[in-house]
Design a protein around this motif. Structure first.
Motif, mmCIF file in Angstrom:
data_model
loop_
_atom_site.group_PDB
_atom_site.id
_atom_site.type_symbol
_atom_site.label_atom_id
_atom_site.label_comp_id
_atom_site.label_asym_id
_atom_site.label_seq_id
_atom_site.Cartn_x
_atom_site.Cartn_y
_atom_site.Cartn_z
ATOM 1 N N TYR A 36 44.314 36.131 39.608
ATOM 2 C CA TYR A 36 44.274 36.846 40.884
ATOM 3 C C TYR A 36 42.984 36.554 41.636
ATOM 4 C CZ TYR A 36 47.927 39.147 38.259
ATOM 5 O OH TYR A 36 49.035 39.394 37.488
ATOM 6 N N GLY A 37 41.893 36.416 40.893
ATOM 7 C CA GLY A 37 40.623 36.070 41.519
ATOM 8 C C GLY A 37 40.567 34.631 41.978
ATOM 9 N N GLU A 71 45.171 39.402 44.478
ATOM 10 C CA GLU A 71 46.385 39.417 43.670
ATOM 11 C C GLU A 71 47.672 39.351 44.482
ATOM 12 O OE1 GLU A 71 46.770 44.156 42.656
ATOM 13 O OE2 GLU A 71 45.260 42.981 41.607
ATOM 14 N N LYS A 72 47.707 39.993 45.642
ATOM 15 C CA LYS A 72 48.953 39.943 46.396
ATOM 16 C C LYS A 72 49.216 38.525 46.906
ATOM 17 C CE LYS A 72 51.917 42.753 49.277
ATOM 18 N NZ LYS A 72 52.041 43.912 50.184
ATOM 19 N N ILE A 78 43.675 45.572 26.062
ATOM 20 C CA ILE A 78 43.150 44.350 26.680
ATOM 21 C C ILE A 78 44.349 43.608 27.242
ATOM 22 C CG2 ILE A 78 41.813 42.239 26.401
ATOM 23 C CD1 ILE A 78 40.619 43.412 23.850
ATOM 24 N N SER A 79 44.441 43.519 28.567
ATOM 25 C CA SER A 79 45.657 42.981 29.180
ATOM 26 C C SER A 79 45.359 42.054 30.347
ATOM 27 C CB SER A 79 46.533 44.143 29.673
ATOM 28 O OG SER A 79 47.713 43.663 30.273
ATOM 29 N N ASN A 80 46.126 40.959 30.407
ATOM 30 C CA ASN A 80 46.158 40.124 31.610
ATOM 31 C C ASN A 80 47.151 40.756 32.576
ATOM 32 O OD1 ASN A 80 44.432 38.385 30.305
ATOM 33 N ND2 ASN A 80 45.925 36.766 29.981
ATOM 34 N N SER A 101 42.335 41.548 36.001
ATOM 35 C CA SER A 101 42.051 41.468 37.436
ATOM 36 C C SER A 101 40.822 42.284 37.830
ATOM 37 C CB SER A 101 43.261 41.933 38.250
ATOM 38 O OG SER A 101 43.507 43.308 38.040
ATOM 39 N N LEU A 102 40.502 43.302 37.044
ATOM 40 C CA LEU A 102 39.318 44.121 37.316
ATOM 41 C C LEU A 102 38.069 43.534 36.668
ATOM 42 C CD1 LEU A 102 40.924 47.654 36.769
ATOM 43 C CD2 LEU A 102 40.568 46.446 38.934
ATOM 44 N N GLU A 103 38.279 42.657 35.679
ATOM 45 C CA GLU A 103 37.157 42.044 34.964
ATOM 46 C C GLU A 103 36.802 40.672 35.507
ATOM 47 O OE1 GLU A 103 35.452 43.664 32.639
ATOM 48 O OE2 GLU A 103 36.790 45.390 32.779
#
Length: 236
Positions: A66-67, A73-74, A134-136, A161-163
């Motif tokens: 997403y980054g 992400e959208k 821990i998730s993608n 996405s937050l990391e």
């Protein structure tokens, strides 16, 4: 010197703790069929899987998908939707379809825990072990976990996405270990992806376990479980 006991479990989210019902292919088929040609989940399924594999191949391992997009992400999901449309040769306008689908997958009603999820979490937490995710996933995951009543079980929820980093990169595991204040050899990681979960966790020093609900990897040497109901025996 004896091995130090397991103190925590980290778990993947999708296809480990929870799943989508109806299936992603069914949801896509429903919304695509509102824009011209009617399609079935059976028709959409292969296009969905191929588009997913192609989008995954566009980024290097461990890079936050997403980054990788300037608009986040959208924008990534917009590219994915266009891939699906191209493979199906479907006339749906991608932007309205993207808005429809983004809303559909934000609906908590489509996300379900497996029957073994809550009993296993209760048993593990009741033994005093710590738990983390821990998730993608994109930034919607924390709300999904909250809506499903799972949040109180976890001491940390680490979302790619937050990391800004994804499994199998060791960094996303390391950050979770820091939040748990534990060394990797005291932590088991459970997930359904041989690359992202098993190999990623092993590379970071955690003890990897593959959850193989459908027996897809029976011929391999992975340490496997078929259900989260096996976790209490696994930790001893």
């Amino acid at each position: 010197m004896s091995e130090r006991p397991i103190a925590a479990l980290t778990l993947d989210a999708g296809n480990t703790l929870l799943h989508c019902d109806p299936s992603p292919a069914a949801i896509y088929a429903e919304h695509l069929s509102r824009y011209g040609r009617v399609v079935t989940p059976t028709e959409v399924g292969p296009a969905f899987r191929d588009a997913w594999a192609e989008k995954q191949s566009e980024i290097s391992s461990g890079t936050d998908r997403y980054g990788s997009m300037e608009d986040g992400e959208k924008a990534w999901w917009g590219g994915f939707v266009r891939h699906v449309l191209a493979k199906l040769g479907h006339p749906a306008p991608w932007q309205p379809l993207l808005d429809d689908l983004y809303g559909a997958f934000s609906d908590p009603a489509i996300w379900k825990t497996y029957p073994d999820t809550l009993p296993a979490l209760r048993e593990i937490s009741g033994r005093g072990l710590r738990l983390a995710v821990i998730s993608n996933w994109d930034r919607r995951l924390p709300k999904i976990l909250d809506d499903l009543g799972l949040t109180p079980f976890f001491d940390a929820i680490t979302v790619s996405s937050l990391e800004g980093v994804e499994k199998p990169a060791p960094e996303i595991f390391d950050r979770t270990l820091d939040r748990l204040d534990l060394s990797p050899e005291r932590v088991i990681h459970v997930g359904d992806s041989p690359r992202d979960d098993y190999e990623g966790a092993a590379l970071a020093g955690l003890k990897p376990v593959l959850i193989d609900r459908h027996g897809l990897f029976s011929g391999n040497t992975y340490r496997r479980i078929a259900s989260l109901a096996e976790l209490p025996a696994l930790v001893g």
